[in-house]
Write a protein that holds these residues in place. Structure first.
Motif, mmCIF file in Angstrom:
data_model
loop_
_atom_site.group_PDB
_atom_site.id
_atom_site.type_symbol
_atom_site.label_atom_id
_atom_site.label_comp_id
_atom_site.label_asym_id
_atom_site.label_seq_id
_atom_site.Cartn_x
_atom_site.Cartn_y
_atom_site.Cartn_z
ATOM 1 N N ILE A 14 0.828 -1.304 0.272
ATOM 2 C CA ILE A 14 0.024 0.183 -0.035
ATOM 3 C C ILE A 14 0.988 1.398 0.076
ATOM 4 C CG2 ILE A 14 -1.568 1.395 1.354
ATOM 5 C CD1 ILE A 14 -2.862 -1.487 2.346
ATOM 6 N N LEU A 15 2.050 1.232 0.664
ATOM 7 C CA LEU A 15 2.980 2.544 0.675
ATOM 8 C C LEU A 15 3.444 2.741 -0.467
ATOM 9 C CD1 LEU A 15 4.240 4.651 2.657
ATOM 10 C CD2 LEU A 15 6.022 2.807 2.958
ATOM 11 N N GLY A 16 3.938 1.608 -1.072
ATOM 12 C CA GLY A 16 4.628 1.615 -2.364
ATOM 13 C C GLY A 16 3.855 2.177 -3.406
ATOM 14 N N PHE A 17 2.638 1.764 -3.654
ATOM 15 C CA PHE A 17 1.702 2.022 -4.491
ATOM 16 C C PHE A 17 1.126 3.540 -4.377
ATOM 17 C CE2 PHE A 17 1.076 -2.495 -5.769
ATOM 18 C CZ PHE A 17 1.415 -2.336 -7.017
ATOM 19 N N GLY A 18 1.019 3.957 -2.993
ATOM 20 C CA GLY A 18 0.554 5.262 -2.635
ATOM 21 C C GLY A 18 1.605 6.076 -3.218
ATOM 22 N N MET A 19 2.937 5.902 -2.876
ATOM 23 C CA MET A 19 3.906 6.834 -3.192
ATOM 24 C C MET A 19 4.328 6.770 -4.815
ATOM 25 S SD MET A 19 7.056 5.898 -0.441
ATOM 26 C CE MET A 19 8.232 6.442 -1.428
ATOM 27 N N LEU A 20 4.056 5.648 -5.520
ATOM 28 C CA LEU A 20 4.068 5.491 -6.883
ATOM 29 C C LEU A 20 2.992 6.527 -7.530
ATOM 30 C CD1 LEU A 20 5.807 4.618 -9.214
ATOM 31 C CD2 LEU A 20 4.083 2.780 -9.098
ATOM 32 N N ILE A 21 1.642 6.467 -7.105
ATOM 33 C CA ILE A 21 0.691 7.324 -7.537
ATOM 34 C C ILE A 21 0.766 8.845 -7.291
ATOM 35 C CG2 ILE A 21 -1.928 7.738 -7.101
ATOM 36 C CD1 ILE A 21 -2.253 4.785 -6.479
ATOM 37 N N LEU A 22 1.427 9.090 -6.327
ATOM 38 C CA LEU A 22 1.822 10.743 -5.908
ATOM 39 C C LEU A 22 2.946 11.068 -6.549
ATOM 40 C CD1 LEU A 22 1.106 10.725 -2.036
ATOM 41 C CD2 LEU A 22 -0.328 11.395 -3.705
ATOM 42 N N THR A 23 3.932 10.357 -7.132
ATOM 43 C CA THR A 23 5.168 10.761 -7.729
ATOM 44 C C THR A 23 5.097 10.626 -9.238
ATOM 45 O OG1 THR A 23 6.202 8.508 -7.107
ATOM 46 C CG2 THR A 23 6.558 10.444 -5.731
ATOM 47 N N ALA A 24 4.200 9.713 -9.590
ATOM 48 C CA ALA A 24 4.243 9.561 -11.227
ATOM 49 C C ALA A 24 4.309 10.664 -12.071
ATOM 50 C CB ALA A 24 3.285 8.637 -11.374
ATOM 51 N N PRO A 25 3.254 11.883 -11.565
ATOM 52 C CA PRO A 25 2.906 12.953 -12.354
ATOM 53 C C PRO A 25 4.296 13.824 -12.520
ATOM 54 C CG PRO A 25 1.111 12.751 -10.747
ATOM 55 C CD PRO A 25 2.047 11.710 -10.488
ATOM 56 N N ALA A 26 5.000 14.071 -11.515
ATOM 57 C CA ALA A 26 6.371 14.626 -11.712
ATOM 58 C C ALA A 26 7.252 14.104 -12.650
ATOM 59 C CB ALA A 26 7.095 14.762 -10.552
ATOM 60 N N LEU A 27 7.246 12.518 -12.661
ATOM 61 C CA LEU A 27 8.151 11.937 -13.616
ATOM 62 C C LEU A 27 7.494 11.874 -14.953
ATOM 63 C CD1 LEU A 27 10.236 9.834 -14.134
ATOM 64 C CD2 LEU A 27 8.755 8.097 -13.633
ATOM 65 N N VAL A 28 6.240 12.099 -15.203
ATOM 66 C CA VAL A 28 5.755 12.120 -16.521
ATOM 67 C C VAL A 28 6.029 13.478 -17.002
ATOM 68 C CG1 VAL A 28 3.501 12.429 -17.848
ATOM 69 C CG2 VAL A 28 3.809 10.645 -16.312
ATOM 70 N N ASN A 29 5.899 14.538 -16.159
ATOM 71 C CA ASN A 29 6.275 15.868 -16.616
ATOM 72 C C ASN A 29 7.853 15.987 -17.063
ATOM 73 O OD1 ASN A 29 3.926 17.172 -16.386
ATOM 74 N ND2 ASN A 29 4.407 17.673 -14.250
ATOM 75 N N ALA A 30 8.659 15.343 -16.402
ATOM 76 C CA ALA A 30 9.812 15.390 -16.497
ATOM 77 C C ALA A 30 10.445 14.687 -18.109
ATOM 78 C CB ALA A 30 10.842 14.641 -15.537
ATOM 79 N N PHE A 140 13.169 10.876 -10.773
ATOM 80 C CA PHE A 140 13.359 9.555 -10.831
ATOM 81 C C PHE A 140 13.373 8.728 -9.408
ATOM 82 C CE2 PHE A 140 14.434 10.765 -14.944
ATOM 83 C CZ PHE A 140 13.808 10.035 -15.796
ATOM 84 N N PHE A 141 13.786 9.512 -8.444
ATOM 85 C CA PHE A 141 14.227 9.031 -7.172
ATOM 86 C C PHE A 141 12.926 8.576 -6.389
ATOM 87 C CE2 PHE A 141 14.735 9.464 -2.507
ATOM 88 C CZ PHE A 141 15.856 8.660 -2.539
ATOM 89 N N LEU A 142 11.964 9.376 -6.034
ATOM 90 C CA LEU A 142 10.748 8.665 -5.565
ATOM 91 C C LEU A 142 10.020 7.310 -6.211
ATOM 92 C CD1 LEU A 142 9.567 11.842 -3.530
ATOM 93 C CD2 LEU A 142 10.536 9.705 -2.366
ATOM 94 N N PRO A 143 9.676 7.722 -7.450
ATOM 95 C CA PRO A 143 9.078 6.576 -8.177
ATOM 96 C C PRO A 143 9.934 5.443 -8.042
ATOM 97 C CG PRO A 143 8.868 8.679 -9.551
ATOM 98 C CD PRO A 143 9.989 8.796 -8.302
ATOM 99 N N LEU A 144 11.245 5.387 -8.259
ATOM 100 C CA LEU A 144 11.873 4.226 -7.995
ATOM 101 C C LEU A 144 12.056 3.728 -6.444
ATOM 102 C CD1 LEU A 144 15.043 5.111 -10.390
ATOM 103 C CD2 LEU A 144 13.345 3.453 -11.031
ATOM 104 N N MET A 145 12.077 4.528 -5.939
ATOM 105 C CA MET A 145 11.831 4.047 -4.065
ATOM 106 C C MET A 145 10.454 3.416 -4.143
ATOM 107 S SD MET A 145 12.895 6.322 -0.979
ATOM 108 C CE MET A 145 11.619 6.759 -0.367
#
Length: 167
Positions: A14-30, A140-145
């Motif tokens: 749950i923690l990993g998927f939550g973080m991925l959902i929150l950080t994905a938009p920044a990765l997409v923007n980059a 990339f850091f938080l999505p990879l984490m």
């Protein structure tokens, strides 16, 4: 199989998927910033200075004021007749307080007040704009984490279910 193993594995998933959902938009923007259109903008404020920043001491509730080099840039640009003001330098998780003091202290020289700059803006949301494109570590850091945490949770589930099977 212990119940605590399942709870721990579920927590990490749950923690990993939550973080991925929150950080994905920044990765997409980059990644998509390379295709964003450009417009001309103007620097309206450019400064770098030392400011006192509160920092937490270890895990305690106490904080201490620490001097940190901080750079600030504000620019204006127009898209389809609408004028926008922005402070974002590049895509990703941007903090202007930067331990790389040389880079921050260069802001006024790189972006002097009144200078004309190229602004890259997101076509579907022109308020999202940057002055610098490029792949940096931050997006990339938080999505990879997050992926690492998801894998940890999946491994925990796999281990818990393997223990459950009769030998």
């Amino acid at each position: 199989m212990k119940k605590i193993d399942l709870i721990a594995a579920g927590f990490f998933l749950i923690l990993g998927f939550g973080m991925l959902i929150l950080t994905a938009p920044a990765l997409v923007n980059a990644l998509t910033a390379f295709t964003w259109p450009t417009t001309e903008g103007q620097i309206v404020m450019s400064a770098s200075a030392f400011e006192m920043v509160d920092r937490r001491i270890g895990g305690s509730a106490r904080t201490t004021a620490t001097p940190q080099h901080v750079g600030r840039i504000t620019y204006e640009y127009s898209v389809a007749g609408t004028t926008y003001t922005n402070e974002r330098i590049s895509t990703g998780f941007i903090t202007y307080a930067n331990p790389e003091e040389q880079r921050v202290s260069d802001f006024p020289a790189r972006y002097p007040q009144g200078a004309t700059v190229t602004v890259y803006y997101r076509p579907d949301d022109p308020q999202m704009a940057v002055l610098e494109r490029g792949l940096r570590v931050e997006p990339f850091f938080l999505p990879l984490m997050s992926v690492g945490i998801i894998l940890l949770g999946a491994f925990g589930l796999r281990t818990a279910f393997r223990q459950r099977r009769p030998a």
